[in-house]
Scaffold this motif. Structure first.
Motif, short mmCIF file in Angstrom:
data_model
loop_
_atom_site.label_atom_id
_atom_site.label_comp_id
_atom_site.label_asym_id
_atom_site.label_seq_id
_atom_site.Cartn_x
_atom_site.Cartn_y
_atom_site.Cartn_z
N SER A 94 66.08 50.56 43.77
CA SER A 94 66.98 51.75 42.91
C SER A 94 65.75 52.42 42.15
N ASP A 95 64.97 51.54 41.51
CA ASP A 95 63.93 52.21 40.54
C ASP A 95 62.73 52.12 41.27
N GLN A 96 62.54 51.84 42.49
CA GLN A 96 61.28 51.72 43.19
C GLN A 96 60.35 50.60 42.99
N GLY A 97 60.88 49.94 42.03
CA GLY A 97 60.35 48.87 41.61
C GLY A 97 59.63 49.15 39.99
N LYS A 98 59.87 50.02 39.33
CA LYS A 98 59.04 50.43 38.36
C LYS A 98 59.44 49.62 36.96
N SER A 99 60.30 48.73 37.23
CA SER A 99 60.71 47.86 36.08
C SER A 99 60.08 46.34 36.20
N ILE A 100 59.01 46.44 37.63
CA ILE A 100 58.39 45.29 37.55
C ILE A 100 57.22 45.16 36.69
N ASN A 101 56.89 43.98 35.93
CA ASN A 101 56.00 43.49 35.13
C ASN A 101 54.74 43.62 35.64
N ASP A 102 53.71 44.06 34.96
CA ASP A 102 52.22 44.20 35.38
C ASP A 102 51.87 42.84 35.89
N SER A 103 52.22 41.90 35.42
CA SER A 103 51.62 40.39 35.83
C SER A 103 52.01 40.13 37.30
N LYS A 104 52.84 41.04 38.00
CA LYS A 104 53.24 40.64 39.30
C LYS A 104 52.50 41.23 40.37
N PHE A 105 51.63 42.31 39.78
CA PHE A 105 50.78 42.72 40.79
C PHE A 105 49.51 42.22 41.17
N VAL A 123 49.77 45.64 44.57
CA VAL A 123 50.86 45.34 45.36
C VAL A 123 51.57 44.15 44.95
N VAL A 124 52.91 44.13 45.01
CA VAL A 124 53.74 43.04 44.74
C VAL A 124 54.33 42.24 45.60
N ASN A 125 53.53 41.04 45.96
CA ASN A 125 53.84 40.34 47.02
C ASN A 125 55.32 40.03 47.27
N LYS A 174 36.23 45.23 52.18
CA LYS A 174 34.99 45.93 52.39
C LYS A 174 35.09 46.97 53.36
N LEU A 175 34.09 48.04 53.42
CA LEU A 175 34.05 49.09 54.32
C LEU A 175 34.40 48.35 55.62
N GLY A 176 35.32 48.82 56.39
CA GLY A 176 35.67 48.32 57.80
C GLY A 176 36.98 47.50 57.70
N ASP A 177 37.61 47.15 56.63
CA ASP A 177 38.66 46.47 56.51
C ASP A 177 39.77 47.52 56.40
N ALA A 178 41.16 47.24 56.84
CA ALA A 178 42.09 47.97 56.78
C ALA A 178 43.32 47.01 56.20
N LEU A 179 44.09 47.66 55.51
CA LEU A 179 45.44 47.07 54.92
C LEU A 179 46.68 47.58 55.77
N VAL A 180 47.52 46.83 56.18
CA VAL A 180 48.87 47.32 56.74
C VAL A 180 49.77 46.60 55.64
N PHE A 181 50.84 47.45 55.28
CA PHE A 181 51.98 46.92 54.67
C PHE A 181 53.27 47.99 54.92
N SER A 182 54.38 47.04 54.49
CA SER A 182 55.73 47.55 54.78
C SER A 182 55.98 48.84 53.82
N GLN A 183 56.68 49.81 54.26
CA GLN A 183 57.26 50.87 53.64
C GLN A 183 57.99 50.56 52.38
N PHE A 184 58.54 49.25 52.43
CA PHE A 184 59.50 48.80 51.40
C PHE A 184 58.56 48.03 50.26
N LEU A 185 57.27 47.80 50.44
CA LEU A 185 56.42 47.15 49.70
C LEU A 185 56.20 47.81 48.19
N VAL A 186 56.51 47.22 47.22
CA VAL A 186 56.12 47.84 46.05
C VAL A 186 54.56 48.06 45.58
#
Length: 243
Positions: free
Chosen positions: A161-172, A150-152, A178-190
């Motif tokens: 417009s490009d869905q973040g496709k131009s973002i540099n790999d270093s930003k991810f 993800v890109v914080n 662990k099993l049992g953990d869940a991640l919740v994120f915004s629909q706008f998160l790249v």
């Protein structure tokens, strides 16, 4: 509105569900579904992830028909109603949650043709503007099996417009879990899928949650054209989520 500060700043957070045993048992049922399908069609039994992956390559149509049934297990459908899930949905400002879609993925090692590249979910599932995704794995997620990347803070720009496709790999940032953990994120998160370089299948559940209390979505008559590119309005998060 009581919105989690981590979510405001980063566009995501992780939490422990306490559902480890349940998720472990569900994962075992996945193998059983493939095994039943193979046996009833006169094929070799399916005992483990290696057999499931082989099944995908040798009898792909039958594999897909079996794979499509995984998300309909009663135990899988019940996860969206777990109190710990509902509690953390509300931390994202959602007041009246509805499940837009349940997606269950099985990412086979080195099968990169199905890997999701850089994108924002808002371009494909345009529901309420505060829509979130709950991403829950059925095994530990380490760097080898392919964690989500993800890109914080990228959610603060709204729909790009490009869905973040131009973002540099270093930003991810890779999100190991662990099993049992869940991640919740915004629909706008790249974000994007990591590459599975392990010997195991990465099974994961995605719950897409909308808010029936969202005024903007109500004015669209709760309309969302699935899997069609729609340029969502740009969102100023501090304004949309006052705190």
């Amino acid at each position: 509105m009581n919105v989690d500060q981590k979510y405001i700043e980063n566009g995501f957070f992780t939490f422990n569900t306490g559902l480890e045993n349940n998720l472990r048992n569900i994962r075992a049922k996945f193998t059983k579904i493939f095994d039943n399908s193979a046996r009833m069609n006169g094929l070799d039994p399916i005992k483990n992830d290696k057999d499931v992956a082989k099944f995908s390559k040798t009898n792909h149509e039958l594999w897909v028909s079996s794979y499509d049934q995984l998300r309909f297990l009663p135990e899988v459908l019940a996860i969206s109603n777990e109190q710990i899930i509902l509690k953390n949905i509300k931390k994202c400002g959602i007041k009246f949650p509805v499940v837009d879609e349940i997606v269950l993925r099985g990412d086979i090692p080195y099968d990169d043709q199905w890997r999701r590249e850089i994108h924002q979910d808002s371009h494909y599932f345009q529901g309420s503007m505060n829509s979130v995704i709950i991403w829950l794995p059925f095994q530990d997620i380490d760097s080898k099996i392919g964690p989500l990347e993800v890109v914080n803070g990228s959610h603060k720009n709204g729909s790009i417009s490009d869905q973040g496709k131009s973002i540099n790999d270093s930003k991810f940032t890779s999100i190991t879990m662990k099993l049992g953990d869940a991640l919740v994120f915004s629909q706008f998160l790249v974000h994007r899928s990591g590459k599975n370089r392990s010997s195991d299948i990465r099974f994961s559940l995605q719950l897409r949650i909308n808010d029936l209390n969202d005024d903007e979505w109500a004015k669209r008559k709760f309309f969302f054209p699935k899997r069609k590119f729609v340029n969502s309005p740009r969102i100023d998060f501090p304004t949309y989520f006052p705190f």
